[in-house]
Motif scaffolding. Structure first.
Motif, short mmCIF file in Angstrom:
data_model
loop_
_atom_site.label_atom_id
_atom_site.label_comp_id
_atom_site.label_asym_id
_atom_site.label_seq_id
_atom_site.Cartn_x
_atom_site.Cartn_y
_atom_site.Cartn_z
N GLN A 1 38.17 -35.09 13.34
CA GLN A 1 38.20 -34.09 12.27
C GLN A 1 38.80 -32.77 12.76
O GLN A 1 38.48 -31.71 12.28
CB GLN A 1 36.76 -33.85 11.78
CG GLN A 1 36.09 -35.08 11.21
CD GLN A 1 36.79 -35.58 9.96
OE1 GLN A 1 37.21 -34.78 9.13
NE2 GLN A 1 36.92 -36.90 9.83
N ARG A 2 39.72 -32.86 13.71
CA ARG A 2 40.26 -31.66 14.34
C ARG A 2 41.04 -30.78 13.37
O ARG A 2 40.96 -29.55 13.44
CB ARG A 2 41.16 -32.04 15.52
CG ARG A 2 42.33 -32.95 15.18
CD ARG A 2 43.08 -33.37 16.44
NE ARG A 2 44.21 -34.24 16.14
CZ ARG A 2 44.13 -35.56 16.03
NH1 ARG A 2 42.95 -36.16 16.18
NH2 ARG A 2 45.20 -36.28 15.78
N ALA B 1 38.60 -28.80 11.24
CA ALA B 1 37.96 -27.75 12.03
C ALA B 1 38.93 -26.62 12.32
O ALA B 1 38.56 -25.44 12.27
CB ALA B 1 37.41 -28.34 13.33
N ARG C 1 27.75 -29.53 19.14
CA ARG C 1 27.22 -28.69 18.06
C ARG C 1 25.96 -27.97 18.51
O ARG C 1 25.72 -26.82 18.13
CB ARG C 1 26.93 -29.55 16.82
CG ARG C 1 28.16 -30.09 16.13
CD ARG C 1 27.79 -30.85 14.86
NE ARG C 1 27.34 -29.96 13.81
CZ ARG C 1 28.14 -29.38 12.92
NH1 ARG C 1 29.45 -29.60 12.97
NH2 ARG C 1 27.65 -28.59 11.99
N ASP D 1 31.68 -26.65 13.73
CA ASP D 1 32.76 -27.62 13.49
C ASP D 1 33.84 -27.50 14.55
O ASP D 1 34.35 -28.51 15.07
CB ASP D 1 33.36 -27.40 12.10
CG ASP D 1 32.39 -27.73 10.99
OD1 ASP D 1 31.61 -28.69 11.17
OD2 ASP D 1 32.40 -27.05 9.96
N GLY E 1 42.05 -32.01 19.48
CA GLY E 1 40.64 -32.22 19.24
C GLY E 1 40.28 -33.62 18.78
O GLY E 1 41.06 -34.57 18.94
N GLY E 2 39.10 -33.74 18.15
CA GLY E 2 38.58 -35.03 17.73
C GLY E 2 39.15 -35.49 16.40
O GLY E 2 40.17 -34.98 15.91
N ASP F 1 24.45 -33.90 18.01
CA ASP F 1 25.69 -33.83 18.76
C ASP F 1 25.58 -32.73 19.81
O ASP F 1 25.18 -31.60 19.51
CB ASP F 1 26.86 -33.54 17.81
CG ASP F 1 28.20 -33.55 18.52
OD1 ASP F 1 28.90 -34.57 18.45
OD2 ASP F 1 28.55 -32.53 19.14
N GLU G 1 32.54 -28.83 17.93
CA GLU G 1 32.38 -30.29 17.93
C GLU G 1 33.71 -31.01 18.08
O GLU G 1 33.81 -32.03 18.76
CB GLU G 1 31.70 -30.73 16.63
CG GLU G 1 31.48 -32.23 16.53
CD GLU G 1 30.88 -32.63 15.20
OE1 GLU G 1 30.41 -33.78 15.08
OE2 GLU G 1 30.87 -31.81 14.27
N GLN G 2 34.76 -30.47 17.45
CA GLN G 2 36.04 -31.17 17.41
C GLN G 2 36.99 -30.76 18.54
O GLN G 2 37.88 -31.51 18.91
CB GLN G 2 36.73 -30.92 16.06
CG GLN G 2 35.96 -31.45 14.87
CD GLN G 2 35.75 -32.96 14.95
OE1 GLN G 2 36.63 -33.71 15.37
NE2 GLN G 2 34.57 -33.42 14.54
#
Length: 525
Positions: A170-171, A174, A315, A248, A167-168, A312, A251-252
């Motif tokens: 902040q994976r 999340a 999200r 979350d 993921g991103g 986002d 998003e990630q």
């Protein structure tokens, strides 16, 4: 062969992806760069097998579980390896095996660092997708409560790694949040599973669903058991106020992971409410329905309102799903055959529309490198196919007539209106809000002058068209001709009402013999 109910079709649909995952992980050296090709081939084989199995399904008896298999697993504890699908389960199995090859094709060029490492990272990702596919098929087919619980928890493992490793920025946060929420609900459900077995008939088949339906439980015990199951399913669904892990995670996570997470896995929550909570705990279901309906309506409005204000794109789609799951839960607990049919069909149609939105958003992010809506504008002029497919998927999400989601949302609202007019009227506001969050997002991303840094943005490639094309086609076909899907869910809805002990306020054939639903003890619902 097509009508051979003795052939283990469901086990085959579970084993083939698992073997495929093992093959992908076992690829030696230079062969690892072909991991995606192998995974796509395995997923397409699974899809073909699922279609063949579905051709042998008797739609006229869609309320009964077919393609059944049963083997004693842990007889000392009453656990069986028992599989079977009714019309609703079959529809969700087909949704699962349809989305997996599309996700794998969509991820074909994801993780560019994988190329430099000989396909090492992408090999792990596609193998995890295949493992998850096996679990998804199994959980929708499980007819043993303990087996269902094991699969309910086992699905967390591949999803955790698909978010946390791919993921991103902040994976990890999340992934851990997703895991903690899910484990908390699962532990409470485990207590309910054990208590339910202790109150059941016991024996080597003590966890079979059919052996646990109709138990004469003390009122307080039944209500506590219902709450234990329902809380786990509400977290998975997700419903307000236990939904906060979803935005979350969406998003990630990679776009393909979000497709499977929101498009399929979260349906395990509403599927569990429909196939376990209602038949196992009928009195408690009727007792809790008024509060759950309020929570469902809050979810509809809350998710839609927060979607409007999101910056986002991922999200935003996640919050639209909170709203849509509110419609599904509302249809289940409105206790009308029409609303339950709509909720069952909604689970499939939501997977199509939201799956398409996440995939298209992923294509946008792959081109621009960001999911911020403010970083886009005017793309309609340079990427007309991408803009057009996004618009169709968005219109399906807002339930435009002619697209599949309209049918299911209409049935939910009409069915709910016959049993709970205030809830249906307030829930209708969610339709208006959906038009706002879809059309405003489309306007910001695709209309207006073209941003200078987007002037050379490529349109959908041939591969990407093959990814979204089947979903768009399914939305159109089920929008104009929903009869095949409705035939799968109509009879199970009638059986569910009988199990709950509610007289249908609006029979499926359209007669208006009653204006209120009544429970088996004669009280108004």
């Amino acid at each position: 062969m097509l009508n051979d109910q003795s052939f283990p079709w469901l086990t085959t649909l579970i084993v083939v992806p698992l073997l495929g995952a093992g093959l992908v992980w076992a690829l030696p050296g230079a062969a690892r760069r072909h991991a995606r090709t192998v995974a796509v081939a395995v997923s397409l084989l699974t899809l073909v097998l699922a279609v063949v199995a579905a051709l042998g399904f008797d739609t006229a008896a869609s309320a009964t579980h077919q393609l059944e298999e049963q083997v004693s697993w842990i007889p000392a504890f009453g656990v069986s390896y028992a599989l079977g699908v009714d019309g609703v389960g079959l529809a969700l199995v087909l949704l699962s095996v349809l989305l997996v090859p599309l996700v794998l094709l969509a991820a074909w060029r994801e993780h560019p660092d994988a190329v430099a490492t000989g396909g090492e990272r992408i090999r792990h990702y596609v193998a995890l997708v295949l493992v998850l596919e096996a679990f998804m098929v199994a959980v929708f087919a499980a007819r043993d409560v303990f087996l269902f619980y094991v699969l309910f928890e086992a699905m967390l493992i591949p999803v955790y790694f698909m978010i946390g490793a791919f993921g991103g920025l902040q994976r990890r946060y999340a992934a851990v949040k997703f895991l903690l929420f899910s484990l908390a609900g699962g532990l409470i459900m485990l207590a309910g599973v054990i208590a339910l077995y202790l109150h059941g008939p016991g024996g080597p088949e003590g966890f079979l669903v059919e052996n646990l339906v109709g138990l004469d439980l003390p009122v307080t015990t039944e209500r506590l058991l219902f709450l234990a199951f329902f809380l786990a399913f509400a977290i998975k669904a997700p419903m307000w106020p236990v939904h906060t892990w979803l935005p979350d995670a969406a998003e990630q996570a990679p776009a393909g992971t979000s497709v499977l997470l929101v498009g399929v896995l979260d349906k395990v929550g509403t599927f569990g409410m429909l196939t376990l909570c209602l038949p196992l705990f009928p009195e408690a279901s009727r007792w809790a329905a008024p509060v759950i309906i309020v929570l469902a309506v809050v979810s509809i409005l809350y998710g839609a309102l927060l979607a409007i204000g999101q910056e986002d794109l991922m999200r935003l789609i996640a919050y639209t799903s909170v709203s849509h799951f509110g419609f599904i839960v509302l249809g289940i607990f409105a206790f009308s055959s029409v609303s339950i049919q709509g909720a069952s069909l909604y689970m499939v149609n939501h997977g199509l529309s939201t799956g398409a939105l996440f995939l298209l958003a992923g294509f946008l992010v792959a081109r621009r490198g960001t999911a911020r809506i403010a970083d886009y504008g005017g793309l309609q002029k340079v990427t007309p196919v991408l803009a057009g497919t996004f618009l169709v998927a968005g219109l399906s999400a807002l339930s435009l007539p002619g697209l599949s989601t309209f049918v299911s949302e209409f049935l939910v609202l009409v069915g709910t209106f016959t049993t709970n007019k205030p809830a249906a009227i307030v829930a209708t506001l969610g339709v208006v809000l959906a038009a706002l969050y879809v059309l405003l997002t489309y306007q910001k991303v695709f209309t207006g002058p073209v941003r200078d840094d987007l002037a050379t943005t490529p349109d959908l490639s041939t591969r990407e068209k093959w990814v979204v094309g089947p979903l768009i086609a399914a939305m159109l076909v089920l929008g104009f001709y929903p009869a095949p899907a409705l035939d799968l869910v109509r009879a199970p809805a009638d059986v569910t009402l009988e199990q709950v002990g509610v007289t249908d306020a609006a029979p499926a054939h359209g007669s208006a013999d009653a204006t209120t639903s009544t429970t088996d003890d004669g009280s108004d619902q």
